[in-house]
Design a protein around this motif. Structure first.
Motif, PDB file in Angstrom:
ATOM      1  N   ARG A 186       5.013 -22.769 -22.741  1.00 44.14           N
ATOM      2  CA  ARG A 186       3.561 -22.588 -22.722  1.00 44.14           C
ATOM      3  C   ARG A 186       2.996 -22.384 -21.322  1.00 44.14           C
ATOM      4  NH1 ARG A 186       0.613 -24.518 -27.379  1.00 44.14           N
ATOM      5  NH2 ARG A 186       2.071 -24.953 -29.044  1.00 44.14           N
ATOM      6  N   THR A 187       3.727 -22.746 -20.298  1.00 37.91           N
ATOM      7  CA  THR A 187       3.162 -22.699 -18.949  1.00 37.91           C
ATOM      8  C   THR A 187       3.860 -21.730 -18.009  1.00 37.91           C
ATOM      9  OG1 THR A 187       4.548 -24.555 -18.227  1.00 37.91           O
ATOM     10  CG2 THR A 187       2.370 -25.093 -19.113  1.00 37.91           C
ATOM     11  N   THR A 188       4.987 -21.178 -18.405  1.00 41.00           N
ATOM     12  CA  THR A 188       5.720 -20.269 -17.526  1.00 41.00           C
ATOM     13  C   THR A 188       5.071 -18.887 -17.557  1.00 41.00           C
ATOM     14  OG1 THR A 188       7.763 -21.470 -17.914  1.00 41.00           O
ATOM     15  CG2 THR A 188       7.962 -19.255 -17.019  1.00 41.00           C
ATOM     16  N   PHE A 189       4.682 -18.405 -16.393  1.00 43.32           N
ATOM     17  CA  PHE A 189       4.079 -17.085 -16.272  1.00 43.32           C
ATOM     18  C   PHE A 189       5.145 -16.027 -16.540  1.00 43.32           C
ATOM     19  CE2 PHE A 189       2.341 -13.650 -13.438  1.00 43.32           C
ATOM     20  CZ  PHE A 189       1.273 -13.335 -14.245  1.00 43.32           C
ATOM     21  N   ALA A 190       4.860 -15.057 -17.384  1.00 40.69           N
ATOM     22  CA  ALA A 190       5.863 -14.103 -17.826  1.00 40.69           C
ATOM     23  C   ALA A 190       6.068 -12.926 -16.867  1.00 40.69           C
ATOM     24  CB  ALA A 190       5.502 -13.567 -19.203  1.00 40.69           C
ATOM     25  N   ALA A 191       5.074 -12.599 -16.053  1.00 44.28           N
ATOM     26  CA  ALA A 191       5.206 -11.450 -15.161  1.00 44.28           C
ATOM     27  C   ALA A 191       5.926 -11.855 -13.886  1.00 44.28           C
ATOM     28  CB  ALA A 191       3.843 -10.878 -14.822  1.00 44.28           C
ATOM     29  N   ARG A 192       6.669 -10.945 -13.345  1.00 43.51           N
ATOM     30  CA  ARG A 192       7.411 -11.197 -12.121  1.00 43.51           C
ATOM     31  C   ARG A 192       7.087 -10.107 -11.110  1.00 43.51           C
ATOM     32  NH1 ARG A 192       7.504 -15.379 -14.305  1.00 43.51           N
ATOM     33  NH2 ARG A 192       9.262 -16.365 -15.282  1.00 43.51           N
ATOM     34  N   GLU A 193       7.349 -10.407  -9.862  1.00 38.86           N
ATOM     35  CA  GLU A 193       7.159  -9.398  -8.823  1.00 38.86           C
ATOM     36  C   GLU A 193       8.415  -8.536  -8.750  1.00 38.86           C
ATOM     37  OE1 GLU A 193       5.841 -10.851  -5.057  1.00 38.86           O
ATOM     38  OE2 GLU A 193       4.620 -12.392  -6.005  1.00 38.86           O
TER      39      GLU A 193
END
Length: 83
Positions: A8-15
């Motif tokens: 629920r808290t892990t951001f899915a987008a990456r650099e």
């Protein structure tokens, strides 16, 4: 951290960087991605890895009409490519 907290808290987008990704790492990522949930729980997908920048640009130009149609359908409240 509990599994559900992480989900629920892990951001899915990456650099992204300009560094090349070794074939072994790419294979591992795609192999594990097969088990990720998908819209409508429809997992049968195909992946084509294109590393050549000129080929990627040519493909981007070819997909533009389809992308425009997809965006228009979404904006109209439709569900494009839905079975």
């Amino acid at each position: 951290m509990e599994l559900y907290d992480a989900m629920r808290t892990t951001f899915a987008a990456r650099e992204f960087t300009g560094e090349p990704l070794p074939d072994g790492i790419l294979h591992r990522i795609l192999d594990n991605a097969r088990f990720a949930p998908s819209g409508g729980n429809r997992q049968p997908w195909r992946v084509v890895v294109v590393r050549e920048p000129a080929t990627r640009e040519a493909l981007a130009q070819l997909i533009k009409p389809t992308l425009r149609r997809y965006v228009a359908q979404v904006q109209a409240g439709e569900a494009p490519w839905n079975t």
